[in-house]
Design a protein around this motif. Structure first.
Motif, PDB file in Angstrom:
ATOM      1  N   ARG A  61      46.923  25.949  48.594  1.00 25.04           N
ATOM      2  CA  ARG A  61      46.940  27.333  49.082  1.00 25.04           C
ATOM      3  C   ARG A  61      45.569  27.989  48.904  1.00 25.04           C
ATOM      4  NH1 ARG A  61      51.894  31.427  48.733  1.00 25.04           N
ATOM      5  NH2 ARG A  61      50.981  32.947  50.121  1.00 25.04           N
ATOM      6  N   LEU A  62      44.934  27.764  47.773  1.00 22.58           N
ATOM      7  CA  LEU A  62      43.591  28.298  47.551  1.00 22.58           C
ATOM      8  C   LEU A  62      42.604  27.749  48.578  1.00 22.58           C
ATOM      9  CD1 LEU A  62      43.367  28.169  43.668  1.00 22.58           C
ATOM     10  CD2 LEU A  62      43.400  30.218  45.088  1.00 22.58           C
ATOM     11  N   GLU A  63      42.739  26.469  48.887  1.00 26.12           N
ATOM     12  CA  GLU A  63      41.850  25.868  49.882  1.00 26.12           C
ATOM     13  C   GLU A  63      42.091  26.475  51.263  1.00 26.12           C
ATOM     14  OE1 GLU A  63      41.018  21.578  47.755  1.00 26.12           O
ATOM     15  OE2 GLU A  63      42.722  21.733  49.113  1.00 26.12           O
ATOM     16  N   ARG A  64      43.352  26.727  51.613  1.00 22.57           N
ATOM     17  CA  ARG A  64      43.654  27.391  52.891  1.00 22.57           C
ATOM     18  C   ARG A  64      43.069  28.799  52.944  1.00 22.57           C
ATOM     19  NH1 ARG A  64      48.740  25.434  51.981  1.00 22.57           N
ATOM     20  NH2 ARG A  64      49.554  27.506  51.564  1.00 22.57           N
ATOM     21  N   LEU A  65      42.997  29.444  51.779  1.00 27.19           N
ATOM     22  CA  LEU A  65      42.480  30.812  51.711  1.00 27.19           C
ATOM     23  C   LEU A  65      40.954  30.864  51.629  1.00 27.19           C
ATOM     24  CD1 LEU A  65      45.118  32.366  49.301  1.00 27.19           C
ATOM     25  CD2 LEU A  65      44.776  32.948  51.701  1.00 27.19           C
ATOM     26  N   GLY A  66      40.287  29.716  51.620  1.00 31.01           N
ATOM     27  CA  GLY A  66      38.836  29.714  51.679  1.00 31.01           C
ATOM     28  C   GLY A  66      38.105  29.257  50.438  1.00 31.01           C
ATOM     29  N   ALA A  67      38.769  28.578  49.519  1.00 24.12           N
ATOM     30  CA  ALA A  67      38.117  28.148  48.281  1.00 24.12           C
ATOM     31  C   ALA A  67      37.591  26.719  48.355  1.00 24.12           C
ATOM     32  CB  ALA A  67      39.086  28.287  47.113  1.00 24.12           C
ATOM     33  N   THR A  68      37.421  26.189  49.569  1.00 29.26           N
ATOM     34  CA  THR A  68      37.035  24.775  49.695  1.00 29.26           C
ATOM     35  C   THR A  68      35.683  24.463  49.083  1.00 29.26           C
ATOM     36  OG1 THR A  68      36.250  25.243  51.932  1.00 29.26           O
ATOM     37  CG2 THR A  68      38.456  24.309  51.722  1.00 29.26           C
ATOM     38  N   ASP A  69      34.755  25.420  49.072  1.00 28.36           N
ATOM     39  CA  ASP A  69      33.450  25.153  48.452  1.00 28.36           C
ATOM     40  C   ASP A  69      33.478  25.352  46.939  1.00 28.36           C
ATOM     41  OD1 ASP A  69      33.793  27.932  48.934  1.00 28.36           O
ATOM     42  OD2 ASP A  69      31.650  28.256  48.632  1.00 28.36           O
ATOM     43  N   LEU A  70      34.561  25.904  46.411  1.00 28.37           N
ATOM     44  CA  LEU A  70      34.686  26.137  44.973  1.00 28.37           C
ATOM     45  C   LEU A  70      35.371  24.983  44.256  1.00 28.37           C
ATOM     46  CD1 LEU A  70      35.928  29.847  45.044  1.00 28.37           C
ATOM     47  CD2 LEU A  70      33.587  29.017  44.832  1.00 28.37           C
ATOM     48  N   ILE A  71      36.159  24.224  45.009  1.00 27.20           N
ATOM     49  CA  ILE A  71      37.003  23.172  44.428  1.00 27.20           C
ATOM     50  C   ILE A  71      36.586  21.824  44.996  1.00 27.20           C
ATOM     51  CG2 ILE A  71      39.370  22.309  44.253  1.00 27.20           C
ATOM     52  CD1 ILE A  71      40.261  25.267  44.674  1.00 27.20           C
ATOM     53  N   THR A  72      36.346  20.861  44.121  1.00 22.17           N
ATOM     54  CA  THR A  72      36.010  19.509  44.577  1.00 22.17           C
ATOM     55  C   THR A  72      36.912  18.503  43.892  1.00 22.17           C
ATOM     56  OG1 THR A  72      34.309  19.230  42.879  1.00 22.17           O
ATOM     57  CG2 THR A  72      33.589  20.101  44.993  1.00 22.17           C
ATOM     58  N   ASP A 129      45.217  38.647  50.996  1.00 19.40           N
ATOM     59  CA  ASP A 129      46.408  38.346  51.785  1.00 19.40           C
ATOM     60  C   ASP A 129      46.260  37.005  52.485  1.00 19.40           C
ATOM     61  OD1 ASP A 129      47.087  41.675  53.032  1.00 19.40           O
ATOM     62  OD2 ASP A 129      47.739  40.689  51.226  1.00 19.40           O
ATOM     63  N   GLU A 130      47.368  36.341  52.684  1.00 24.11           N
ATOM     64  CA  GLU A 130      47.401  35.170  53.557  1.00 24.11           C
ATOM     65  C   GLU A 130      48.482  35.439  54.586  1.00 24.11           C
ATOM     66  OE1 GLU A 130      49.253  31.551  52.249  1.00 24.11           O
ATOM     67  OE2 GLU A 130      47.775  30.379  53.323  1.00 24.11           O
ATOM     68  N   ALA A 131      48.064  35.703  55.805  1.00 24.11           N
ATOM     69  CA  ALA A 131      48.984  36.011  56.913  1.00 24.11           C
ATOM     70  C   ALA A 131      49.958  37.108  56.526  1.00 24.11           C
ATOM     71  CB  ALA A 131      49.722  34.742  57.328  1.00 24.11           C
ATOM     72  N   GLY A 132      49.438  38.169  55.901  1.00 25.83           N
ATOM     73  CA  GLY A 132      50.273  39.291  55.548  1.00 25.83           C
ATOM     74  C   GLY A 132      51.031  39.128  54.252  1.00 25.83           C
ATOM     75  N   GLY A 133      51.022  37.927  53.680  1.00 24.02           N
ATOM     76  CA  GLY A 133      51.745  37.708  52.430  1.00 24.02           C
ATOM     77  C   GLY A 133      50.814  37.736  51.253  1.00 24.02           C
ATOM     78  N   ARG A 134      51.373  37.656  50.103  1.00 27.62           N
ATOM     79  CA  ARG A 134      50.586  37.634  48.880  1.00 27.62           C
ATOM     80  C   ARG A 134      50.711  36.261  48.247  1.00 27.62           C
ATOM     81  NH1 ARG A 134      47.327  42.076  48.616  1.00 27.62           N
ATOM     82  NH2 ARG A 134      48.477  43.914  49.169  1.00 27.62           N
ATOM     83  N   LEU A 135      49.780  35.961  47.394  1.00 23.00           N
ATOM     84  CA  LEU A 135      49.813  34.684  46.673  1.00 23.00           C
ATOM     85  C   LEU A 135      51.081  34.602  45.859  1.00 23.00           C
ATOM     86  CD1 LEU A 135      48.216  32.141  45.895  1.00 23.00           C
ATOM     87  CD2 LEU A 135      47.342  33.423  43.979  1.00 23.00           C
TER      88      LEU A 135
END
Length: 135
Positions: A61-72, A129-135
């Motif tokens: 979920r974090l990766e979908r929200l844009g954390a791909t450069d933070l997590i390896t 938000d992710e598509a109007g929802g919350r984590l």
């Protein structure tokens, strides 16, 4: 076993938001840190993922929200466990600190190899938000 619970202070008493499985008149030690209601909700959501052992779903979920450069992930680093980029610090450890109420500053002091900017971005991603929802 230690656990963290979000509680609200009202009418002179601290009341947990959800049942925490204590017996009547059971003694406990508590750590109190005032937080905004929104931050408490995020901490509860992250804790729910971590407590359910569904860390892979939270990482995805974090990766979908844009954390791909933070997590390896690399088989050579902690057997492929997701870590904060450029470190050997597992992402779930950072998330557990956030769910326990630690601030970005607290975590940065505990893990100096993880940049404060990365931690701040991760925390911002957790609050968006992710598509109007919350984590």
């Amino acid at each position: 076993m230690a656990q963290v619970a979000t509680a609200i202070y009202e009418k002179g008493a601290i009341r947990p938001i959800r049942d925490i499985g204590l017996k009547e008149h059971q003694w406990v030690r508590i750590k109190i840190r005032a937080v905004l209601p929104r931050i408490a909700q995020i901490q509860e959501a992250v804790a729910a993922y971590l407590d359910s052992k569904d860390v892979p779903a939270l990482i995805a979920r974090l990766e979908r929200l844009g954390a791909t450069d933070l997590i390896t992930r690399s088989p050579q680093v902690l057997r492929g466990l997701p870590v904060m980029a450029g470190t050997r610090v597992p992402v779930y450890v950072i998330l557990r600190h956030f769910s326990d109420g630690d601030s970005v500053h607290d975590v940065a002091q505990e893990y100096p190899t993880v940049s404060a900017q990365f931690l701040e971005r991760l925390f911002q991603i957790l609050t968006q938000d992710e598509a109007g929802g919350r984590l």
